[in-house]
Design an enzyme around this catalytic site. Structure first.
Site, PDB file in Angstrom:
ATOM      1  N   ASP A  51       0.825  -1.210   0.000  1.00 24.34           N
ATOM      2  CA  ASP A  51       0.000   0.000   0.000  1.00 24.34           C
ATOM      3  C   ASP A  51       0.858   1.258   0.000  1.00 24.34           C
ATOM      4  O   ASP A  51       2.042   1.227   0.324  1.00 24.34           O
ATOM      5  CB  ASP A  51      -0.883  -0.038   1.249  1.00 24.34           C
ATOM      6  CG  ASP A  51      -2.128   0.814   1.136  1.00 24.34           C
ATOM      7  OD1 ASP A  51      -2.256   1.588   0.173  1.00 24.34           O
ATOM      8  OD2 ASP A  51      -2.982   0.712   2.037  1.00 24.34           O
ATOM      9  N   GLU A  91     -13.734   2.377   1.506  1.00 25.56           N
ATOM     10  CA  GLU A  91     -13.126   3.069   2.643  1.00 25.56           C
ATOM     11  C   GLU A  91     -13.519   4.543   2.719  1.00 25.56           C
ATOM     12  O   GLU A  91     -13.496   5.141   3.799  1.00 25.56           O
ATOM     13  CB  GLU A  91     -11.606   2.953   2.583  1.00 25.56           C
ATOM     14  CG  GLU A  91     -10.980   3.652   1.392  1.00 25.56           C
ATOM     15  CD  GLU A  91      -9.467   3.491   1.341  1.00 25.56           C
ATOM     16  OE1 GLU A  91      -8.880   3.094   2.361  1.00 25.56           O
ATOM     17  OE2 GLU A  91      -8.886   3.765   0.286  1.00 25.56           O
TER      18      GLU A  91
END
Length: 658
Positions: free
Chosen positions: A410, A465
């Site tokens: 990420d 998210e």
């Protein structure tokens, strides 16, 4: 993997072609034509039927030493080929067998360059090939797309950051809809983007086979179309960010790539569809990716996983303190086993983000790994890209010892040449360790999953998210994604939120995260969205109270034998039909407009079938978590009437019971 049915190759090297001014090539069905012009510049037109969709578009390549493709455009040879093949993908994202049919022209120049054009029934692609004996430094590539008949543009714009230059982005944005001439000249846009023409045609612009080269952004080309923009090569970097740090470029070179002198550059891809419904099932980008170098692919196992970060592990009705600890992840393992998930994800927090060997004290990894193995559940691990890069081999070795078969990395936020190479380097290392992976904070896949089939999915999407802190992941956005972003490859949206809000009742609340739209809107995403590794982001404590709903969700596959789009319109609604074995799956999404839809079950074979589905409840327009389960016998020729609440959805399975 390809099975070659028929290739016809005709090479034309007669001197008459040295003076050619126009070269034409048509699609196999004859409906799309490319005309390539050799004047002072190398230009091309793209026609669909009688309509010119692109005119006078420019192709060039400039090297740092002053050499360029356009400097003396004498043609040495023109080679034509007709290719009729089938691709059997290692991981069938949309279908088990992919027809690959195109007509190709290769133009060899007197200078050490070639140009390849492929014309398919559903689009056009070109790439530059260089033939230098030594390495080259590419100063810039001219990729100018001059569109005709434009009506509206659907595009994602980079939002500048305060701690880095404009080429840093997570590639997570809404699609702005504007006429071409109203897009500011300074707006930096990443692909894919969609051109809505004044005819029925839609044109999607993107790229494929991105290797050792920066990704392509675009800018408005004086209202005529778009010109490619490429991040210059990074010379100096510094670490920025808070808890999740990343490398940011502080100094860039005057060139975009240093690379091998003899190589193929990425494909520039122009997908053409006559109807909105052609786009979500299009796999041209995949077809243009390089075939995989892997020989043993038996360890690549798509499936579903839990994901706890979005809800903050905010469990309830449990006898222990929830959080990043052994008990919490054992709870997730039990949940996964109960509802047919193959693995769980340990997201950010299981270790120090900057050191994958500094494990959070409340977590006993050896105990957890042993418990997961005893329950037949695999572990998946989050990593920070900068840390994984530094600890790559020892970290992958540790993951192997724990039985981890999937990782996420990420906070990349770049697609310059250095970061593109990072993706390939990590994928190669993971393949050696037989570990699947996905990239977050990253650009679209661009054919990567054909080359590295264990890279099952990719973020590069504004997904679930965002419900934590904004109103951005709303139904109109959700029903735009299949028509644009998903065409460039699988996307990790992470659906499945079990707290749900209407347009009026939704609030972004951390640790009590709700979705915008109905419960069935979340369910339908598991069918509608391409992602061979789907991540369920809902709260297991809620799911355990609704076992029938979770069993329905848990039985949805993630790879498919066939994909069809029955109905749909960009940003408004979609009905997706998928087949796996003898069973069919239906997923439907709508924007904030409620709809009544009729689905004819003509696609079924003769025989007896059972529909097991969930649809919006009668009160879903007020209480978005309201749904009702449907279970009934159906057969070929029946019709299925479904009602979608505002922000609603429908998801179900039609199972052969013969």
């Amino acid at each position: 993997m390809s099975k070659l049915f028929f290739i016809f190759l005709l090479t034309l090297t007669s001197s008459v072609f040295l003076f050619a001014r126009e070269i034409k090539v048509k699609s196999p069905d004859g409906k799309i034509e490319v005309r390539i012009h050799q004047n002072k510049q190398l230009t091309y037109d793209v026609l669909s039927g009688q309509n010119a969709l692109l005119q006078g578009s420019v192709i060039d390549l400039e090297l740092e030493n002053g050499n360029s493709l356009s400097a003396g455009l004498a043609i040495r040879a023109v080679n034509r080929s007709e290719v009729r093949t089938e691709i059997v993908p290692v991981v069938p994202e949309k279908r088990r067998i992919i027809p690959d049919r195109y007509n190709q022209v290769e133009i060899r120049f007197r200078q050490p360059y070639s140009l390849l054009f492929r014309v398919y029934d559903d689009g056009v692609a070109y790439r530059i090939v260089t033939h230098f004996p030594d390495s080259i430094t590419i100063k810039n590539e001219a990729a100018i797309f001059n569109f005709s008949l434009t009506k509206m543009i659907w595009y994602p714009q980079v939002q500048p950051r305060t701690d880095a230059d404009v080429f840093h982005t997570s590639f997570e944005e809404h699609y702005t809809i504007k006429p071409l001439d109203s897009i500011p000249a300074e707006s930096l846009i990443f692909t894919p983007l969609l051109i809505e023409t004044s005819t029925s045609a839609k044109v999607l612009l993107t790229e494929s086979d991105l290797v050792d080269y920066p990704g392509m952004f675009v800018k408005n080309n004086a209202g005529k179309g778009f010109t490619g923009e490429f991040a210059p090569y990074p010379l100096e970097e510094k670490m920025v960010g808070g808890e999740f740090k990343q490398w940011a470029v502080t100094k860039r070179a005057g060139y975009i790539a240093r690379t091998k002198g003899s190589r193929s550059l990425p494909w520039r891809v122009i997908i053409i569809s006559s109807a909105d419904t052609d786009l979500p099932s299009n796999d041209l980008v995949y077809r243009l990716g390089s075939p995989t170098p892997l020989t043993d692919v038996s360890w690549i196992q798509p499936g579903k996983s839990t994901e706890e970060w979005i809800i903050g592990s905010n469990l309830y009705n449990i006898p222990f303190q929830a959080g990043i600890n052994t008990d919490t992840y054992k709870y997730y393992i039990d949940f996964a086993r109960k509802f047919g998930f193959e693995r769980i994800l340990l997201d950010a927090g299981w270790s120090d983000a900057m050191d994958l060997f500094k494990i959070t004290p409340t977590l006993n990894m050896d105990e957890l790994a042993a418990y997961a193995k005893s329950q037949g559940i695999k572990l998946s691990m989050w990593t920070l890209a900068a840390t994984l890069d530094r600890q790559l081999e020892p970290a992958l070795g540790q993951f192997n010892r724990w039985g981890v078969d999937f990782i996420m990395t990420d906070f990349i936020d770049r697609d310059d040449q250095k970061m593109v190479n990072f993706h390939h380097r990590v994928a190669e290392a993971c393949a050696r360790h037989k570990i699947m992976l996905m990239f977050h904070g990253s650009f679209k896949p661009a054919g990567f999953s054909r080359t590295w089939p264990h890279a099952l999915t990719r973020e590069g999407v504004l997904g679930s998210e965002y419900n934590i802190w904004s109103h951005r992941a709303a139904p109109p956005h959700n029903v735009t994604l299949p028509f644009i972003r998903m065409v460039a490859g699988p996307m990790d949206y992470e659906p499945g939120l079990l707290q749900n809000g209407t347009k009026e009742t939704f609030r972004p609340i951390g640790n009590y995260v709700m979705s915008q739209g109905t419960r069935c809107h979340q369910l339908a995403m598991f069918v509608v969205y391409d992602s061979p590794m789907q991540f369920f982001s809902g709260n297991p404590s809620t799911g355990l109270q609704e076992p029938e709903f979770m069993e329905l969700l848990g039985n949805i596959p993630t790879v498919w034998d066939e994909t069809r789009i029955l109905e749909g319109k960009i940003g408004e609604y979609i009905i997706t039909l998928r087949k796996k074995g003898t069973d069919w799956y239906i997923g439907s999404l709508t924007n904030w407009t409620g709809r009544s839809l009729t689905i004819k079950l003509d696609f079924l074979d003769e025989g007896n079938y059972e529909l097991n589905a969930a649809e919006d409840g009668v009160n879903a327009s007020r209480y978005a978590a309201d749904y009702q389960l449907i279970k009934k016998k159906v057969k070929k020729g029946d019709t299925l009437e479904i009602k979608l609440a505002p922000g609603g959805g429908f998801g179900g399975r039609i199972r052969n019971v013969d």
